[in-house]
Design a protein around this motif. Sequence first.
Motif, mmCIF file in Angstrom:
data_model
loop_
_atom_site.group_PDB
_atom_site.id
_atom_site.type_symbol
_atom_site.label_atom_id
_atom_site.label_comp_id
_atom_site.label_asym_id
_atom_site.label_seq_id
_atom_site.Cartn_x
_atom_site.Cartn_y
_atom_site.Cartn_z
ATOM 1 N N SER A 213 9.424 1.124 26.399
ATOM 2 C CA SER A 213 10.345 0.315 26.335
ATOM 3 C C SER A 213 11.744 0.712 25.956
ATOM 4 O O SER A 213 11.954 1.601 25.251
ATOM 5 C CB SER A 213 10.021 -0.961 25.220
ATOM 6 N N LYS A 214 12.833 -0.076 26.403
ATOM 7 C CA LYS A 214 14.268 0.258 25.992
ATOM 8 C C LYS A 214 14.267 0.139 24.744
ATOM 9 O O LYS A 214 15.094 1.108 24.006
ATOM 10 C CB LYS A 214 15.043 -0.862 26.691
ATOM 11 N N GLU A 215 13.606 -0.623 23.761
ATOM 12 C CA GLU A 215 13.902 -0.772 22.346
ATOM 13 C C GLU A 215 13.436 0.234 21.741
ATOM 14 O O GLU A 215 13.912 0.987 20.777
ATOM 15 C CB GLU A 215 13.142 -1.966 21.870
ATOM 16 N N ARG A 216 12.169 0.993 22.245
ATOM 17 C CA ARG A 216 11.703 2.366 21.683
ATOM 18 C C ARG A 216 12.593 3.388 21.805
ATOM 19 O O ARG A 216 12.686 4.287 21.008
ATOM 20 C CB ARG A 216 10.396 2.521 22.126
ATOM 21 N N GLU A 218 15.726 3.395 22.391
ATOM 22 C CA GLU A 218 16.902 3.285 21.413
ATOM 23 C C GLU A 218 16.647 3.561 20.043
ATOM 24 O O GLU A 218 17.651 4.051 19.521
ATOM 25 C CB GLU A 218 17.583 1.727 21.601
ATOM 26 N N ALA A 219 15.636 3.045 19.544
ATOM 27 C CA ALA A 219 15.177 3.227 18.255
ATOM 28 C C ALA A 219 14.929 5.112 17.961
ATOM 29 O O ALA A 219 15.543 5.346 17.001
ATOM 30 C CB ALA A 219 14.047 2.526 17.699
ATOM 31 N N HIS A 284 25.143 4.067 22.710
ATOM 32 C CA HIS A 284 25.166 2.706 22.431
ATOM 33 C C HIS A 284 25.746 1.574 23.426
ATOM 34 O O HIS A 284 25.140 0.779 23.878
ATOM 35 C CB HIS A 284 25.686 2.462 21.035
#
Length: 455
Positions: A213-216, A218-219, A284
């Motif tokens: 996922s995009k969130e993983r 980014e993190a 970012h």
Amino acid sequence: ILLFQILPVAHTKIHPDQKLGESVQQLLLAKIAVYLMTFLIVTVAWAAHVRLFQVIEHIDDVLALLNLACMMIITFLPYTFSLMASFPGVPFGIFLFSVCAVVIGLIQAVIVAYGFYHPHLLNQQIQESENQDFYKRHILKIILRGPVLCFLAAIFSFFFIPLSYVLLGLVIVFPHLTRLITWCKTKVLGQRSEEEEHHSMETFSFYLSEPLSKERVEAFSDGVYAIVATLLILDICEDNVPDPREVEEKFHSSLLEALSEYGPNYLAYFGSFVTIGLLWFVHHSLFLYVTKATRLMGLLNILSLAFIGGLPLAYQLTSEFAEKSHNEIEAIQVSCVITFFASIFQFAIWTTALLNEEETLHAFARYGGKEHAFMFAKLALYPCVSLGAFFLTCLLSEFSTAIFHLMQIVIPFAFLALRIFVRISLTAIKSVMSLSRRKVVLLEEEEACLSPNET
């Protein structure tokens, strides 16, 4: 763990009477190559670990202890990499790294087996599935294919070291090769694998072959940037604190005078931190426009992060300008190359997103809009400047240090002025286009007026 692997590379000792070019050819280049390979291997292990805990949603004491054992082996990996990087021709370093990778894979396999033996720990969708055995085999196959290649690499390390490196490299590309082979079979032969047939029979919302996922993403990326920025200060604390006895004897107890000798080190620290900070800012900004990260975008992101992890090496080289003045050009060029590849892979992520913009980008950031132009300029800034600085140091070698420091000073102000520059450019382009349209309209009107008279 990924980023601590850069420390043996960054701390490569270059003797004052040895030129950096010779050192790069003899030792540093081999260390960088091994660093990039092991960085990508560890990211493969990280992705497998993420997939594993998409399947197992609940943790009991046994799973917690097994996961701690896995983490313990993972934290040992930087030491094995240090041995590989320092002794690339000695089999024990490769053997130890490969054995650690095998043990990590085996622990993850035990976690899978334990989870399926206690189905209440699994994801709700798998609990309700009638094909649990298929999912178990499929997950184990994904987790164990890397350790199998590492096991072969461990064996061949004592007989033929180059083959061991090839097998370790296969750990990185093997998932992409299997997908390519499957795609070719489907397109050419029209055959479907058992895995695809099961997938078509039953919806699996977090299918293990799908991109993260995009969130993983980014993190993970934010963690890399934060740790790289922190690693820079470790060298300042370790190497740039003068000895009290030396301050008393050599500088007559004047700490300020003693610290003045470390001026290039402080300048290199702030310049490197600004570079990392601005590259994170670009990353970012990029992912603010992204709605979904594809598999190729994830791969390009990992490659960018691998070069971001090399920035402590750039700091080490540029912090030694005062001591090794004859190595300034090589140090600057290595720094420019690292910065260029870190930023060009970010640009490649944006290009890849544009190829499927309806799925991957917000509507306001798609091709043709104002935000698209601004993002294009922001992503192109670092590749252009670092490449320009590289060639300028080749042509104007006597001004190499001034060029490098000017680049570090100008870029932050360039980012501040970028939006104004893009707006002015877009306004100018619109003005030119509107003038050309008016000319076309006037010509058409003149032709319309002349045509009745001619008839």
